[in-house]
Design a protein around this motif. Sequence first.
Motif, PDB file in Angstrom:
ATOM      1  N   ARG A   1       0.812  -1.202   0.000  1.00  0.00           N
ATOM      2  CA  ARG A   1       0.000   0.000   0.000  1.00  0.00           C
ATOM      3  C   ARG A   1       0.854   1.265   0.000  1.00  0.00           C
ATOM      4  O   ARG A   1       0.335   2.364   0.084  1.00  0.00           O
TER       5      ARG A   1
ATOM      6  N   VAL B   1      -1.859   4.124  -0.759  1.00  0.00           N
ATOM      7  CA  VAL B   1      -3.272   3.863  -1.000  1.00  0.00           C
ATOM      8  C   VAL B   1      -3.936   3.627   0.335  1.00  0.00           C
ATOM      9  O   VAL B   1      -3.467   2.822   1.147  1.00  0.00           O
ATOM     10  N   SER B   2      -5.019   4.351   0.573  1.00  0.00           N
ATOM     11  CA  SER B   2      -5.769   4.208   1.810  1.00  0.00           C
ATOM     12  C   SER B   2      -7.257   4.326   1.509  1.00  0.00           C
ATOM     13  O   SER B   2      -7.722   5.385   1.079  1.00  0.00           O
ATOM     14  N   ARG B   3      -7.968   3.235   1.676  1.00  0.00           N
ATOM     15  CA  ARG B   3      -9.424   3.214   1.490  1.00  0.00           C
ATOM     16  C   ARG B   3      -9.860   3.761   0.135  1.00  0.00           C
ATOM     17  O   ARG B   3     -10.753   4.586   0.043  1.00  0.00           O
ATOM     18  N   GLY B   4      -9.171   3.323  -0.910  1.00  0.00           N
ATOM     19  CA  GLY B   4      -9.549   3.699  -2.263  1.00  0.00           C
ATOM     20  C   GLY B   4      -9.029   5.040  -2.742  1.00  0.00           C
ATOM     21  O   GLY B   4      -9.351   5.468  -3.835  1.00  0.00           O
ATOM     22  N   VAL B   5      -8.230   5.702  -1.933  1.00  0.00           N
ATOM     23  CA  VAL B   5      -7.674   7.001  -2.297  1.00  0.00           C
ATOM     24  C   VAL B   5      -6.165   6.867  -2.455  1.00  0.00           C
ATOM     25  O   VAL B   5      -5.491   6.300  -1.606  1.00  0.00           O
ATOM     26  N   VAL B   6      -5.629   7.377  -3.569  1.00  0.00           N
ATOM     27  CA  VAL B   6      -4.186   7.434  -3.767  1.00  0.00           C
ATOM     28  C   VAL B   6      -3.720   8.756  -3.171  1.00  0.00           C
ATOM     29  O   VAL B   6      -4.234   9.813  -3.530  1.00  0.00           O
ATOM     30  N   GLU B   7      -2.773   8.675  -2.244  1.00  0.00           N
ATOM     31  CA  GLU B   7      -2.238   9.868  -1.586  1.00  0.00           C
ATOM     32  C   GLU B   7      -0.772  10.016  -1.938  1.00  0.00           C
ATOM     33  O   GLU B   7      -0.024   9.045  -1.921  1.00  0.00           O
TER      34      GLU B   7
ATOM     35  N   GLY C   1      -4.397  14.071  -2.680  1.00  0.00           N
ATOM     36  CA  GLY C   1      -5.038  12.768  -2.770  1.00  0.00           C
ATOM     37  C   GLY C   1      -5.934  12.726  -4.000  1.00  0.00           C
ATOM     38  O   GLY C   1      -6.446  13.751  -4.449  1.00  0.00           O
TER      39      GLY C   1
ATOM     40  N   ASP D   1      -9.080  10.254  -5.943  1.00  0.00           N
ATOM     41  CA  ASP D   1      -9.966   9.100  -5.922  1.00  0.00           C
ATOM     42  C   ASP D   1     -10.830   9.081  -7.178  1.00  0.00           C
ATOM     43  O   ASP D   1     -10.896  10.045  -7.920  1.00  0.00           O
ATOM     44  N   HIS D   2     -11.451   7.969  -7.450  1.00  0.00           N
ATOM     45  CA  HIS D   2     -12.392   7.757  -8.547  1.00  0.00           C
ATOM     46  C   HIS D   2     -11.948   8.402  -9.865  1.00  0.00           C
ATOM     47  O   HIS D   2     -10.875   8.127 -10.360  1.00  0.00           O
TER      48      HIS D   2
ATOM     49  N   LEU E   1      -8.454  10.004 -10.440  1.00  0.00           N
ATOM     50  CA  LEU E   1      -7.316   9.135 -10.759  1.00  0.00           C
ATOM     51  C   LEU E   1      -7.132   9.015 -12.268  1.00  0.00           C
ATOM     52  O   LEU E   1      -6.009   9.097 -12.767  1.00  0.00           O
TER      53      LEU E   1
END
Length: 88
Positions: free
Chosen positions: A24, A44-50, A61, A63-64, A67
Amino acid sequence: MLSVFDHIQPGREAVMADEVSERREWQVRCTTDRGGPARCSIEVSRGVVEVFGPDDRFAFGLDHDLLVDFRTSLDEAITRARADLHMQ
């Protein structure tokens, strides 16, 4: 020369208790705002790339749909950077 390192930085958890134990975090070489060598990370944390910059500072960050848009723009920027290098 900096190299990618395999351990997690102290104080950072690689996998939260409720997440799967897959990779991750990715350490990458980057540069500081002054052009010096540094280490950054992509997590990656709970579907979010940080993305974290030097000194482990949160940068942004994604998401969805963000990305996909970011990936498209990054790929285009990489193509431009490669073309610039061939022009020198």
